[in-house]
Write a protein that holds these residues in place. Structure first.
Motif, PDB file in Angstrom:
ATOM      1  N   HIS A 279       4.436  10.317   4.414  1.00  0.00           N
ATOM      2  CA  HIS A 279       5.692  10.082   3.679  1.00  0.00           C
ATOM      3  C   HIS A 279       6.825  10.110   4.690  1.00  0.00           C
ATOM      4  O   HIS A 279       7.559  11.090   4.812  1.00  0.00           O
ATOM      5  CB  HIS A 279       5.850  11.110   2.573  1.00  0.00           C
ATOM      6  N   SER A 280       6.934   9.008   5.413  1.00  0.00           N
ATOM      7  CA  SER A 280       7.784   8.984   6.598  1.00  0.00           C
ATOM      8  C   SER A 280       9.259   9.162   6.259  1.00  0.00           C
ATOM      9  O   SER A 280       9.975   9.858   6.979  1.00  0.00           O
ATOM     10  CB  SER A 280       7.563   7.688   7.366  1.00  0.00           C
TER      11      SER A 280
ATOM     12  N   ASP B  83       0.804  -1.236   0.000  1.00  0.00           N
ATOM     13  CA  ASP B  83       0.000   0.000   0.000  1.00  0.00           C
ATOM     14  C   ASP B  83       0.828   1.273   0.000  1.00  0.00           C
ATOM     15  O   ASP B  83       0.285   2.372  -0.121  1.00  0.00           O
ATOM     16  CB  ASP B  83      -0.906   0.035   1.246  1.00  0.00           C
ATOM     17  N   ILE B  84       2.148   1.135   0.182  1.00  0.00           N
ATOM     18  CA  ILE B  84       2.981   2.345   0.312  1.00  0.00           C
ATOM     19  C   ILE B  84       2.999   3.101  -1.021  1.00  0.00           C
ATOM     20  O   ILE B  84       3.183   2.497  -2.081  1.00  0.00           O
ATOM     21  CB  ILE B  84       4.414   1.976   0.773  1.00  0.00           C
ATOM     22  N   ASP B  85       2.795   4.394  -0.956  1.00  0.00           N
ATOM     23  CA  ASP B  85       2.674   5.243  -2.145  1.00  0.00           C
ATOM     24  C   ASP B  85       3.895   5.149  -3.062  1.00  0.00           C
ATOM     25  O   ASP B  85       5.031   5.311  -2.617  1.00  0.00           O
ATOM     26  CB  ASP B  85       2.483   6.692  -1.686  1.00  0.00           C
ATOM     27  N   ARG B  86       3.644   4.863  -4.364  1.00  0.00           N
ATOM     28  CA  ARG B  86       4.737   4.840  -5.338  1.00  0.00           C
ATOM     29  C   ARG B  86       4.535   5.908  -6.408  1.00  0.00           C
ATOM     30  O   ARG B  86       5.311   6.015  -7.337  1.00  0.00           O
ATOM     31  CB  ARG B  86       4.793   3.455  -6.029  1.00  0.00           C
ATOM     32  N   TRP B  87       3.472   6.673  -6.298  1.00  0.00           N
ATOM     33  CA  TRP B  87       3.088   7.583  -7.391  1.00  0.00           C
ATOM     34  C   TRP B  87       3.202   9.059  -7.022  1.00  0.00           C
ATOM     35  O   TRP B  87       2.986   9.924  -7.854  1.00  0.00           O
ATOM     36  CB  TRP B  87       1.630   7.279  -7.804  1.00  0.00           C
TER      37      TRP B  87
ATOM     38  N   HIS C 193      -2.139   7.938   0.078  1.00  0.00           N
ATOM     39  CA  HIS C 193      -2.445   6.685  -0.603  1.00  0.00           C
ATOM     40  C   HIS C 193      -2.844   5.615   0.390  1.00  0.00           C
ATOM     41  O   HIS C 193      -4.007   5.298   0.566  1.00  0.00           O
ATOM     42  CB  HIS C 193      -1.270   6.242  -1.474  1.00  0.00           C
ATOM     43  N   GLY C 194      -1.860   5.063   1.100  1.00  0.00           N
ATOM     44  CA  GLY C 194      -2.197   4.046   2.097  1.00  0.00           C
ATOM     45  C   GLY C 194      -3.055   4.662   3.199  1.00  0.00           C
ATOM     46  O   GLY C 194      -2.946   5.854   3.482  1.00  0.00           O
TER      47      GLY C 194
ATOM     48  N   LEU D 192       3.624  -3.352   7.983  1.00  0.00           N
ATOM     49  CA  LEU D 192       2.846  -4.305   8.773  1.00  0.00           C
ATOM     50  C   LEU D 192       3.109  -5.760   8.366  1.00  0.00           C
ATOM     51  O   LEU D 192       3.241  -6.645   9.214  1.00  0.00           O
ATOM     52  CB  LEU D 192       1.349  -3.971   8.626  1.00  0.00           C
ATOM     53  N   ASP D 193       3.221  -5.996   7.051  1.00  0.00           N
ATOM     54  CA  ASP D 193       3.464  -7.363   6.591  1.00  0.00           C
ATOM     55  C   ASP D 193       4.848  -7.860   7.006  1.00  0.00           C
ATOM     56  O   ASP D 193       5.042  -9.047   7.255  1.00  0.00           O
ATOM     57  CB  ASP D 193       3.306  -7.438   5.060  1.00  0.00           C
TER      58      ASP D 193
END
Ligand SMILES: Cc1ncc(C[n+]2csc(CCOP(=O)(O)OP(=O)(O)O)c2C)c(N)n1
Ligand SMILES: [Mg+2]
Length: 594
Positions: A132-133, A117-121, A126-127, A177-178
């Motif tokens: 944007h840590s 889910d982490i934003d790539r765009w 997003h998530g 989390l995963d």
């Protein structure tokens, strides 16, 4: 109706491995605030039998408590914090900067949304609960890492070592989390192996040749006629604070300090000559401007400390600055008679060993001259500042007589910083710190709560009526964990007095500093009643003087609401002058006057 639940049991996953590794490194207390995106980290914390979890009420306080813990442990242990993703991360920012800029070793384990889910765009959001840590946190810490499933052991080992090696600082390790919940196999021996690997990296060979460089500097100092040791908090960060005091005593070398390091030696020591700078004992500045060789160890000569005049700070002398952090040396540019030495103070014991046969060639009248300057100044200070006002100066003088064997933690801004830090005289076995580099309001209580879990002596938190409101919710944490003998000495001057003073001076009016100008602070008696904190209110120095000896070291937390005089004269200092076009400048440091 409350539900009775089973205690949380441990799992074998990456989150567990990380938490167990931090504990195996010797950290037995963690500060935390829970969350879904940190659920496996939360579980690992809760299930670890060797770990005490302290749950605060805001992530700013979680990290500030961890900072207080590390500082009260004399930088020998890192502060350990666990927070969740998104707002849990963004809430840590101020405290991370405070800890990091004060070179405090800190380990933060944080949650993050699952990798997919982490934003790539480059979207705004997003998530679910994503911030944007990496971009947000990287400038606030020594190292930011996001853990992946493949090389997590190596990355953890190297990052944890970074909290301590060279110039210590904050490391921030984020676990999607995963990744947190990914099952892995490991035995006790794997943890032992990882601990050994972290330690090996911390103690790695002296790549900078620090031993020889420091030894050369010590020889130059010993050859001087009027030597001066300027001892910064970097000595404590490198765990060599006690050793340098031994060295100074062996050679009778005068020592000066910063506000954060002055408790390395009691103020009654014949080698203690205070903290020179923009707000200082006049004698401290006179000694600074009379030495011929000044060795600056682990003190970065920041603008506040030097009254914005680092270029002239003892500049008649040959100045040798030893620092491990290259940018701290680069900032001096090319000033004359300034030796900038990149070396790691962890090598100080080896360097001292190398010069053990050298003796000091200091002039026999140098130390007595310094002592005479200070004695005369202190007598004049007492004379000039004498009053029976309930001001921070007089309160500090009373505390100075009661300072031994206590941990003093003033707020990092306002008069708790400017006046208490300035006039505090460290006693025997007294520890003193705040978040000096950042100077943020609102961290003092959380620093103090964290400190109560590592300090061997009782905590004296010196908060202010304005600043305490920023994290007032931590009174609940204080009540719940109830450290014994903990006292909040509240400097209550009816609002933001330091701002009221500067607004009045520069603009002749006030805004946003007290109830009359738009800022309401409720009565602390009612606040303490709501949080179940014992409370007492005092109005005079005589009352404070009578109260101090009655404060039992095993009592439950108490607030002493000190109604102080609003006007505060801070003693000799450089004056800020505002030009017609609004630019501030300072009067010369060498001409400090009343
Ligand atoms: C987080 C933060 N916001 C604003 C400031 C600016 N500031 C410095 S001192 C001060 C007033 C502090 O009031 P109080 O804590 O009551 O201390 P006093 O000045 O009365 O001693 C303010 C607003 C700050 N240092 N930190
Ligand atoms: Mg105030």
């Amino acid at each position: 109706m409350s539900q009775s639940l089973q205690p949380i049991t441990p799992a074998r996953n990456i989150a567990n491995f990380a938490v167990e590794l931090v504990v195996a490194l010797g950290h037995d207390t963690v500060f935390s605030l829970t969350g879904g995106m940190a659920m496996h980290l939360n579980r690992a914390v809760a299930a670890h039998r060797g770990l005490k979890a302290v749950y605060c009420q805001h992530e700013q306080a979680v990290v500030a408590a961890a900072e207080g813990y590390a500082k009260a442990a004399n930088f020998r242990k890192a502060g350990f914090a666990v927070v969740t993703a998104g707002p849990g991360v963004s809430n840590t920012v101020t405290s991370l900067i405070s800890a990091h800029t004060d070179s405090t070793p800190l380990i933060v384990l944080a949650g993050q949304i699952k990798t997919a889910d982490i934003d790539r765009w480059g979207t705004r959001a997003h998530g679910a609960q994503e911030v944007h840590s990496r971009e947000l946190i990287t400038p606030c810490v020594k190292r930011f890492e996001r853990i992946g499933p493949a090389d997590f052991r190596e990355v953890l080992i190297d990052t944890l070592a970074d909290a301590f090696r060279g110039r210590p600082g904050a490391v921030f390790i984020e676990f999607p989390l995963d990744v947190q919940g990914m099952p892995i196999e490991y035995e006790k021996a794997d943890l032992e192996h990882a601990v050994a690997a972290v330690r090996e990296k911390i103690d790695a060979a002296d790549e900078l040749g620090s031993r020889d460089k420091i030894a050369t500097a010590l020889r130059t100092l010993l050859a001087a006629t009027r030597p001066l040791l300027y001892l910064g908090n970097g000595l404590r960060a490198a765990c060599v604070d006690e050793l340098i005091v031994e060295f100074a005593r062996m050679h009778d070398i005068p020592c000066q300090y910063t506000w954060l390091s002055e408790d390395i030696m009691p103020a009654s020591d014949p080698l203690f000559f205070g903290c020179p700078g923009g707000l200082a004992e006049i004698s401290a500045n006179r000694i600074l401007f009379a030495c011929d060789v000044m060795l600056i160890l682990g003190g970065r000569l920041d603008l506040g400390t030097t009254g914005f005049q680092r270029h002239v700070f003892g500049a008649q002398a040959q100045r040798i600055v030893i620092d491990v952090d290259q940018p701290e040396l680069d900032k001096f540019g090319e000033l004359p008679r300034l030796d900038l030495v990149r070396a790691d103070l962890h090598a100080l014991p080896l360097a001292i060993e190398m010069v053990k046969d050298a003796t000091s060639r200091a002039s026999s009248d140098w130390l007595p001259w310094c002592q005479n300057e200070r004695t005369e100044y202190l007598a004049e200070e007492t004379r000039r500042m004498a009053s029976d006002k309930m001001n921070v100066y007089n309160i500090t003088r009373l505390f100075n007589g009661w300072a031994d064997n206590k941990t003093w933690i003033p707020a990092s801004s306002g008069y708790a910083e400017e006046t208490f830090s300035r006039f505090f005289q460290p006693g025997i076995n007294s520890r003193f710190f705040n978040g000096a580099s950042l100077g943020s309001m609102g961290l003092g209580l959380a620093h103090s709560i964290g400190a109560s879990f590592s300090s061997k002596t009782r905590i004296c938190c010196l908060e202010a009526d304005g600043g305490l409101m920023l994290n007032i919710q931590e009174l609940a944490t204080l009540t719940h964990y109830g450290p014994k003998g903990f006292v909040i000495f509240l400097l209550n001057n009816n609002g933001y007095e330091s701002i009221r003073a500067s607004q009045t001076k520069f603009f002749g009016g006030i805004a946003g500093v007290d109830a009359g100008s738009g800022l309401y602070i409720p009565p602390y008696e009612k606040i303490c009643a709501a949080f179940d904190i014992d409370y007492t209110c005092i109005f005079t120095l005589a009352e404070l003087s009578a109260l101090l000896p009655t404060l039992a070291a095993d009592a439950k937390p108490l607030m002493v609401d000190m109604r102080i005089d609003q006007f505060e004269y801070r003693g000799p200092g450089v004056k800020t002058i505002m030009s017609a076009d609004g630019k501030p400048s300072s009067t010369p440091l060498s001409e400090l006057n009343w």
